[in-house]
Enzyme design. Structure first.
Site, PDB file in Angstrom:
ATOM      1  N   ASN A 125      -5.796  -9.802  -7.814  1.00  0.00           N
ATOM      2  CA  ASN A 125      -5.626 -10.298  -6.480  1.00  0.00           C
ATOM      3  C   ASN A 125      -6.945 -11.558  -6.340  1.00  0.00           C
ATOM      4  OD1 ASN A 125      -6.948  -7.742  -6.339  1.00  0.00           O
ATOM      5  ND2 ASN A 125      -7.533  -8.198  -4.221  1.00  0.00           N
TER       6      ASN A 125
ATOM      7  N   SER B  59       5.273  -6.633  -2.495  1.00  0.00           N
ATOM      8  CA  SER B  59       5.002  -6.788  -1.058  1.00  0.00           C
ATOM      9  C   SER B  59       5.791  -8.165  -0.741  1.00  0.00           C
ATOM     10  CB  SER B  59       3.520  -6.658  -0.924  1.00  0.00           C
ATOM     11  OG  SER B  59       3.410  -6.984   0.427  1.00  0.00           O
TER      12      SER B  59
ATOM     13  N   THR C   8       0.653  -1.201  -0.082  1.00  0.00           N
ATOM     14  CA  THR C   8       0.168   0.065   0.092  1.00  0.00           C
ATOM     15  C   THR C   8       0.928   1.083   0.120  1.00  0.00           C
ATOM     16  OG1 THR C   8      -1.736  -1.082   1.157  1.00  0.00           O
ATOM     17  CG2 THR C   8      -1.772   1.252   1.367  1.00  0.00           C
TER      18      THR C   8
ATOM     19  N   CYS D 243     -20.972 -10.607   2.631  1.00  0.00           N
ATOM     20  CA  CYS D 243     -20.947 -11.189   4.100  1.00  0.00           C
ATOM     21  C   CYS D 243     -19.780 -10.824   4.563  1.00  0.00           C
ATOM     22  CB  CYS D 243     -21.753 -12.140   4.430  1.00  0.00           C
ATOM     23  SG  CYS D 243     -23.521 -11.929   4.223  1.00  0.00           S
TER      24      CYS D 243
ATOM     25  N   GLN E 126       0.668  -9.244  -6.844  1.00  0.00           N
ATOM     26  CA  GLN E 126       0.180 -10.505  -7.092  1.00  0.00           C
ATOM     27  C   GLN E 126       1.253 -11.383  -8.134  1.00  0.00           C
ATOM     28  OE1 GLN E 126      -1.749 -12.188  -5.187  1.00  0.00           O
ATOM     29  NE2 GLN E 126      -2.664 -10.639  -3.927  1.00  0.00           N
TER      30      GLN E 126
END
Lengths: 402, 278
Positions: free
Chosen positions: A150, A198, A72, A324, A178
């Site tokens: 991703n 990352s 990020t 959810c 990724q």
């Protein structure tokens, strides 16, 4: 219960060799690489070697590597730097399926007055490159397009997209978080100006990232402070993690062949067995232009969180794009951008493998998941009358469905 | 991962009363597959007009399944009148509570129950004069109002947690706020910020000087810098930088991020700081 970890796009296990490489730098060699004494200085040498290894994975020069705290931070730095060095330009091009590290930042910048173009994707998650070319203007400060998605693993033609931007003198950034370690990433042969990766996505620890900045690219730092990273990123280096990241990149480089043979074959085996065993299931994302480790599948008439929690009972770890599981009420922005019907998006599950997965683990999932889906469908009000409510405008149901 | 209670986990892993009663006395279907959860409830009465059996089918997450399972357990043995009094909070309480973001699962249960009883009594489902407020999830003003009154909700976020309204495109947030305001009246003293007294120009300038002296200058001096207040024009605070600040690349960051923030916080939120040549 044994954990079967198929959520490697979320994070990965720190490889044993990586951990071993890191450990001395907590307690024994804890010196500050900037120090004048040799106790710190010896650490600086190791740091330089790690930088070399990361650079090698990306086909870059060591001085093009800036260590950051995470993907990020790398993404934010790239975009904000491009805007800072192009003060007259007001336009940003990105896609509708970016990671929040780009997407939410761009929404934030749009609210501040920047014009943001979010390129659409088709039903298989692919970019329309003509649309992209048309959106490039003289006002465009930066293009940011992820190398691989991703959620679906779909790969974008960023090298070609970068060359189109270069022809027009526009900076090009890609979030390769990724892609790195899963498919070849070579900055030398491309026109990419900035690239983020990352650590924790490729078996290094969390809390370490890299921003590649091509030599000669104008750059404005994000974290202002000390002279570290040649003044491009202030803050004392996260030495153990950088050492670990170096080791992880070295291993990833050696494993890239395995990723594309062993991991791919496990993924394909999982995917085809589940499609066969579970009626009304499908794959989200293009079958070929895809990372070898990722599959995003949907099972109609059942909900993702329920699937994940029932798999959890068997130690199986995966992710879902259902509403959810996101904490919001909408299913994943990626699946929505692809026009996956809501009925399918709510029942989506992403499996993301690594070189550490085994055929036994995959077979266990192949045996375990179909009864779980059946159990949930048994309590779903839509299942018995299934065919009537199946409004599947874009998705291809697998041919073996009932 | 959600913090589910053991009771929720139990009712999710071992749901009670799955299925549909053939020839039921009351039946209802609420929610939709597009919204992410749906519930079909059926019940049957015995000779004493008590609920003998209740069954459910649910499409949804763990808490939706658990809420439906709990509802059917609560219902058994109750008269229709007693069942009418069951609220979404009763369902949540039965499960030892639900995460706030999942309260809409209990509301779905209550809605299904209401409709099933209406179906038993032969009353029409259509509630006249209700307008759809949230287009994404098809929630009406009446449903929002009932959720607010029954559960004492005061914020849009809470209403989204209970009814899903406002959880999609967010375009309806103004309308939802209007419903909240109508119910509680616009005066909600607990939410009003303490009123700031209106400042005269003299007072404002004096407060700015004091704040610079007391809160700002010591920090700047610590780094070898300083600022002078040159003038105050309306809400524009004109300052000149001195010492290290005058040559520092980051002084704009300091002025906006530190000096302006302090003045906004301690004097008046309208103030903006501008640098002028000394």
């Amino acid at each position: 219960m044994k954990t079967i970890y198929l959520d490697n796009n979320a994070t990965t296990m720190v490889a044993a060799e990586v951990l071993d490489a890191m450990l001395p730098y907590f307690h024994d060699y804890y010196g500050n690489p900037s120090s004048m004494h040799s106790f710190g200085g010896q650490v600086a040498k190791e740091l330089a070697q790690a930088r070399q290894k990361v650079a090698a994975l990306l086909g870059a020069d060591p001085e093009e590597i800036i260590f950051t705290s995470c993907g990020t931070e790398s993404d934010n730095t790239a975009i904000l730097s491009a805007l800072a060095v192009n003060p007259g330009k007001n336009h940003i091009i990105t896609t509708r399926v970016e990671h929040p590290a780009i997407k939410v930042l761009c929404e934030h910048l749009a609210a501040k007055g920047y014009r943001v173009t979010e390129l659409p994707v088709d039903s298989e998650g692919r970019l329309d490159i003509d649309e992209y070319e048309k959106s490039l203007t003289t006002d465009t400060a930066i293009v940011s397009i992820m190398w691989a998605n991703n959620e679906t693993g779909v790969i974008f033609p960023v090298e070609y997209a970068a060359s189109l931007a270069r022809e027009r003198g526009i900076l090009f950034h890609t979030d390769a978080v990724q892609a790195a370690g899963k498919i070849p990433v070579n900055t030398k042969e491309s026109r990419i100006d900035m690239l983020s990766i990352s650590g924790h996505k490729l078996h290094a620890p969390k809390g370490i990232g890299v921003l590649y900045v091509r030599k000669g690219t104008r750059f404005a730092p994000f974290l202002i402070g000390g002279h570290q990273e040649k003044g491009r990123r202030g803050g004392t280096e996260n030495v153990p993690s950088i050492i670990g990241f170096g080791k992880a990149c070295e291993i990833a480089w050696q494993n890239i062949e395995t990723e594309n043979t062993h991991v791919r074959s496990l993924r394909d085996r999982l995917e085809s067995a589940l499609l066969k065993a579970i009626p009304q299931s499908r794959i989200n994302g293009h079958r070929q232009d895809r990372l070898p480790n990722t599959t995003n599948m949907s099972y109609e008439f059942v909900e993702g969180e329920s699937i994940l929690l029932l798999m959890d009972q068997y130690g199986i770890c995966a992710s879902s794009g259902s509403a959810c599981t996101s904490g919001s009420l909408q299913p994943s922005h990626v699946l929505r951008a692809m026009g996956v019907p809501y009925t399918m998006a709510h029942g989506s599950v992403r499996f993301s493998l690594s070189v550490y997965n085994t055929a036994e683990e995959i077979d266990f999932v192949i045996d375990t998941l179909p009864p779980i889906i059946e159990r949930l469908r048994h309590m779903s009000p839509y299942w018995s009358t299934g065919q009537d409510v199946c409004i599947n405008s874009t998705g291809e149901l697998n041919e073996k469905s009932q | 991962m959600w913090e589910y209670t053991d009771k929720v986990r139990d009712h999710f892993l071992n749901p009670r009363n799955i299925g549909e009663i053939e020839d039921p006395d009351g039946v209802a279907e609420v929610g939709s597959i597009a919204c992410g959860d749906a519930l079909k409830l059926t019940f049957k009465l015995d000779e004493d007009k008590r609920i003998k059996d209740a069954r459910f089918k649910t499409f949804g997450c763990a808490s939706a399944i658990a809420s439906a399972s709990a509802l059917t357990e609560i219902l058994k043995g109750k008269t229709v009148e007693e069942a009418m009094a069951i609220t979404n909070q009763d369902i949540a309480d039965y499960l030892g509570g639900l995460p706030p973001e999942k309260m809409h699962c209990s509301v779905l249960g209550q809605e299904a129950l209401e409709k099933a009883i209406e179906n038993y009594r032969g009353v029409s489902h259509k509630k006249p004069d209700e307008e759809i407020v949230c287009v994404c999830f098809g929630v009406t003003d009446g449903e929002i109002e009932r959720a607010i009154r029954q559960n004492h909700l005061t914020t849009i976020e809470e209403i989204t947690n209970y009814t899903k309204a406002g959880g999609g495109c967010t375009n309806c947030h103004e309308k939802i706020q209007a419903i909240i305001d109508r119910i509680y009246g616009t005066k909600r003293p607990w939410e009003q910020p303490a009123a700031r007294p209106k400042l005269s120009n003299i007072q404002k300038i004096r407060m700015i000087e004091e704040t610079i002296e007391r809160e700002i200058r010591p920090s700047l001096k610590h780094d070898g810098g300083d600022i002078d207040l040159v003038d105050v024009v309306g809400n524009r605070v004109l300052v000149a930088t001195r010492g290290a600040c005058a040559t520092c690349q980051a002084s704009q960051v300091t002025l906006k991020g530190f000096v302006e923030q302090k003045l906004k916080e301690l004097v008046s939120p309208e103030l903006v700081v501008e640098e002028v040549e000394p």
